[in-house]
Structure formats: structure tokens, C-alpha cells
Design a protein around this motif. Structure first.
Motif, mmCIF file in Angstrom:
data_model
loop_
_atom_site.group_PDB
_atom_site.id
_atom_site.type_symbol
_atom_site.label_atom_id
_atom_site.label_comp_id
_atom_site.label_asym_id
_atom_site.label_seq_id
_atom_site.Cartn_x
_atom_site.Cartn_y
_atom_site.Cartn_z
ATOM 1 N N PHE A 118 39.573 49.681 39.583
ATOM 2 C CA PHE A 118 39.079 48.843 38.541
ATOM 3 C C PHE A 118 38.029 49.633 37.681
ATOM 4 O O PHE A 118 38.063 49.800 36.349
ATOM 5 N N LEU A 350 34.114 45.936 40.470
ATOM 6 C CA LEU A 350 34.558 44.545 41.309
ATOM 7 C C LEU A 350 33.343 44.124 41.895
ATOM 8 O O LEU A 350 32.890 42.589 41.805
ATOM 9 N N ILE A 353 30.943 42.315 39.192
ATOM 10 C CA ILE A 353 31.516 41.092 38.643
ATOM 11 C C ILE A 353 31.373 40.005 39.799
ATOM 12 O O ILE A 353 30.900 38.717 39.543
ATOM 13 N N GLN A 398 38.445 42.619 29.255
ATOM 14 C CA GLN A 398 39.389 41.614 29.394
ATOM 15 C C GLN A 398 40.801 41.931 29.879
ATOM 16 O O GLN A 398 41.455 41.625 30.860
ATOM 17 N N CYS A 401 40.610 43.356 33.485
ATOM 18 C CA CYS A 401 40.420 42.172 34.359
ATOM 19 C C CYS A 401 41.856 41.615 34.746
ATOM 20 O O CYS A 401 42.243 41.227 35.931
ATOM 21 N N VAL A 406 41.547 39.947 38.224
ATOM 22 C CA VAL A 406 40.226 39.746 38.506
ATOM 23 C C VAL A 406 39.864 38.319 37.678
ATOM 24 O O VAL A 406 39.873 38.223 36.678
ATOM 25 N N TYR A 408 37.363 35.733 36.088
ATOM 26 C CA TYR A 408 36.197 35.990 35.389
ATOM 27 C C TYR A 408 35.750 34.686 34.695
ATOM 28 O O TYR A 408 36.440 34.273 33.845
#
Length: 439
Positions: A118, A350, A353, A398, A401, A406, A408
Motif C-alpha cells: 500500500f 496501513l 491509517i 482514495q 485505498c 482499505v 477509511y
């Protein structure tokens, strides 16, 4: 385990196989954190990046970001700091000229940096964008922070001259905006405006360790000073034997701690100096007293009048800073804290986040973002990008993700405020890892 020994024997994160050295000390200082990290990282006095040891001794004074970063980290593993502070992929090619030998043993870190992971994917997509906006402070943020500083000082002097504690409250509020805005500058290369942060009684030099090198690199893990700075006062970890008084008593005394935070920070620094830490004795220790001298010299009031108003202003500043700092991004029952079930993929990005939530109210207004720790997820992923430029990175963030599936989800400030108290009371870990939580 007694109430005086509130600590985990080890982390729930792979890679942190035991509690960091000196973590059980009642008050963890930047000096102790660095001392412990040198023991845990075992780099023979060199700098470790991934699986190699490097000698940057001849590069310290040439480092574009300033000498602090390399001076502080000599003898430690700087992989996370190197990766997150150097967006340009070409920087890696410079490492080979300082290479000494392969490192022995696994890294004492929970994170990975795989090329197809990521974070590396996000960085590759962000690199051409950052090339157009650069990573240094913008003219806009410089002007805003300078205006705030001048306005703060003028209001403080006027409050003293008129003996108006209402104006003093306003001065404290403005000083808090200035201090939080200065946080943006301490992440960047050496500059004058990072010292505005020191009007808080805290030190931007020390915060480069406790905040930039500890909290930012290892948020909500046992290596995060801001999570574990004093676990006898605030305990956010989900410990089963967390005492009732610590779980719920902190709800009531936390506002007092917020108001005293800056004063306690200064006393801790003085105590550190008296205990032999001469590195803490620097000229910047005098910066917090500049407002007091200006208020006394220009208000026409007695020194006592100026002193009382100054204490009020610093106290207001401290309370707002503590309230925003502790409630604004990292502490909520759904946010990962060491002890919870971790994500299977230990990618650095990750991990950032999972330990952060943005607050909805402060998004996209560039001035508010600068003075409220806004765009916090992007700030953790790109700490050297000026806060007022972070919004340019949302599209690639975005996109990445979505590609890596992911989740968020920003929260409202009220949710984060309530969640902080729920997290303090929490004594059971989250058994569901972040990637499996259904928002």
C-alpha cells in the motif's frame, strides 16, 4: 501485576516481540526513548535502513533537512523515518555511498515496506504531484502563522494593559492556533517558524523526537511516546487489569492535566537538565518567556500583573492544545491500539491509517487544517508536506485505498471526544482486526 506496573509484557504487533527498553519508567522522556531505541535496534552506533547499516557521520552537516534528524537517530533504525520523509524514490540511490555492512537480526519494528504494498504504491502515485507542489512550507502558511504570532502578542499586551482576562483568553486561544500551526513547520527542514512552537513551554527540538520520530513513525504502538508517556495518568491500552480509578478517574482529572500540560512539560525539562541531561539545556528554553517580557515592558503594568496574565494565557493555550491533541485523531474504541488484534498486512501506510481518524468538521478548509492538526491521515502518511498542500493528495490516496480495499471513515469531533473516554475505560482488546471491521 500491581497498579504501579501498568504495562504490557509484549506487543500484539508482530515485530515488537517485547516491551521497549525503559518503557516501564514512570515518565518517558525523549532522552530515555532514544537511549532505549539504541539498545533495542542494536546498530553498533550506525544508522540502520531496512537490512543495511550506514554511516552518515560525514553527511550530518550536509543533510538538507538539518542536522537534528541524523544527530538524534545515530545508533538507531531509521527505516520508517527515511521512507516517510523522502518522497522522491531517487533518494534511495544515495544510500549506497554510505553503506557499511548488512544488519544482523530482524528489525525491532512492526512495519514492512514491500514494493507492491500500500505505502510504496501510494508514494509512487504521489511523487509526481509532490514534485509540482514541493514539500517545504508554502508562502500561504508562512503568512498565516506570522500573522497569528503578531496578533497573539498584541492581544496579550492589550489584555495586560487593560487587565482583561477575557482578552487574555482570546490571546491564549490565538497562541494555541500559533503553536498548533507551528507543528507543521517542525516536521520540515530547519526554519525559524518551528520555534513558534516553543511558546507552548514545550520544545520543537524535543518534539522532533517524541512526535515526529516516535508518535508519527509508530502511532498507538508501544514505541509511541505520546501513547505511553505516563501510563499512571492516561492508559489507552486495553489492559484487562487496568484499575477502576485509572479507567474512570481520568475522565474527571483530564481537563486539569490539559491545563497544566505545558507547565509540566517545562518542569520535566528542567528536571532532566538537573539530572544531567545537558542536551536539554539550550538557548530555546528562554523562548516561552518572551511574551511575559513583552507584556511587562509594553503594557505599563507591574511585573506581577503581567505574570498573572501570562500564566492565564499559557494555561488557556495548554488546555485547548491538550483537548484538541488528545481528542482529535487517535483515541476511539474503533481505532487500533497496541493490544488489539492487528491487521494481517503490516504495511507501514496501513498501520498509519489504522491508528488515525480524521475529523469531518476540519477537512478541506486550509487555514483550519493548518491550526487544528487537520488532514491527519495524510499528514501521517506525508509528514514533510505542508498542511496546506495535503489536499492535493486526496485523489491518489482514495485511489490507493480503493485498490487495496482499505476502509477509511472520518469521524465527527464529538465522536472522537466521546471515544477518547470510552478508550480510557476500555479494558478488553478488539479481537477483530481493522481490515475486517464493517463500518
Amino acid at each position: 501485576m500491581s497498579s504501579r506496573e501498568i504495562s504490557l509484557s509484549g506487543s500484539s504487533l508482530p515485530g515488537l516481540w517485547r516491551s521497549p527498553t525503559y518503557r516501564k519508567d514512570n515518565i518517558r522522556t525523549t532522552h530515555l526513548w532514544l537511549k532505549g531505541k539504541k539498545i533495542d535496534d542494536n546498530t553498533n552506533g550506525l544508522w540502520r535502513v531496512h537490512d543495511g547499516l550506514y554511516d552518515f557521520s560525514t553527511f550530518i552537516d550536509k543533510h538538507p533537512g538539518g542536522s537534528d534528524w541524523l544527530n538524534y537517530t545515530k545508533g538507531t533504525d531509521i527505516t520508517e523515518a527515511f521512507e516517510s520523509h523522502h518522497v522522491k524514490s531517487s533518494v534511495r540511490s544515495y544510500l549506497k555511498q554510505y553503506y557499511v555492512q548488512p544488519a544482523t537480526g530482524a528489525r525491532f519494528s512492526p512495519y514492512t515496506f514491500h514494493e507492491d504494498g500500500f505505502y510504496r504504491t501510494l508514494m509512487r502515485r504521489a511523487e509526481p504531484i509532490i514534485a509540482t507542489i514541493h514539500t517545504g512550507p508554502t508562502l500561504r502558511s508562512k503568512i498565516w502563522i506570522d500573522i497569528l504570532m503578531v496578533t497573539t502578542m498584541a492581544t496579550a499586551i492589550l489584555a495586560t494593559a487593560t487587565s482583561s482576562y477575557a482578552l487574555g483568553f482570546l490571546a491564549g486561544f490565538l497562541m494555541n492556533l500559533t503553536v498548533v500551526g507551528a507543528h507543521n513547520f517542525l516536521h520540515l527542514r530547519d526554519n525559524m517558524r518551528m520555534y513558534y512552537f516553543d511558546f507552548s513551554f514545550m520544545s520543537c527540538k524535543d518534539w522532533r523526537v517524541s512526535h515526529a520520530l516516535s508518535h508519527h513513525m509508530y502511532p498507538n504502538t508501544l514505541l509511541d511516546i505520546e501513547l505511553c508517556f505516563n501510563e499512571q495518568i492516561f492508559q489507552w491500552l486495553p489492559l484487562k487489569d487496568k484499575p477502576w480509578g485509572l479507567r474512570y478517574g481520568s475522565w474527571f482529572y483530564s481537563p486539569i492535566i490539559y491545563a497544566l500540560l505545558f507547565f509540566l512539560s517545562f518542569l520535566q525539562r528542567v528536571a532532566s537538565i538537573l539530572c544531567g541531561n545537558r542536551k536539554a539545556l539550550r538557548l530555546d528554553i528562554t523562548i516561552p518567556f518572551i511574551p511575559l517580557l513583552l507584556m511587562y515592558a509594553l503594557s505599563g503594568k507591574t511585573f506581577w500583573d503581567a505574570f498573572c496574565m501570562w500564566i492565564w494565557i499559557v494555561g488557556v493555550n495548554s488546555f485547548i492544545f491538550g483537548f484538541l491533541g488528545f481528542n482529535g485523531a487517535h483515541h476511539h474504541p474503533d481505532i487500533f491500539h497496541d493490544g488489539d488484534a492487528p491487521r494481517a498486512d503490516r504495511d507501514f501506510g496501513l498501520g498509519q491509517i489504522d491508528a488515525v481518524r480524521d475529523h469531518v468538521e476540519f477537512a478541506h478548509n486550509l487555514f483550519i487544517v493548518l491550526v487544528t492538526f487537520g488532514e491527519h491521515s495524510l499528514h501521517h502518511l506525508f509528514p514533510t508536506v505542508d498542511h496546506t498542500n495535503l489536499h492535493h493528495l486526496y485523489p491518489v490516496f482514495q485511489e490507493t485505498c480503493k485498490e487495496f480495499e482499505v476502509k477509511y471513515k472520518p469521524l465527527r469531533l464529538s465522536q472522537l471526544f466521546k471515544g477518547q473516554y470510552q478508550r480510557l475505560a476500555k479494558n478488553e482488546p478488539n479481537l477483530i482486526p481493522p481490515e475486517k471491521i464493517i463500518n
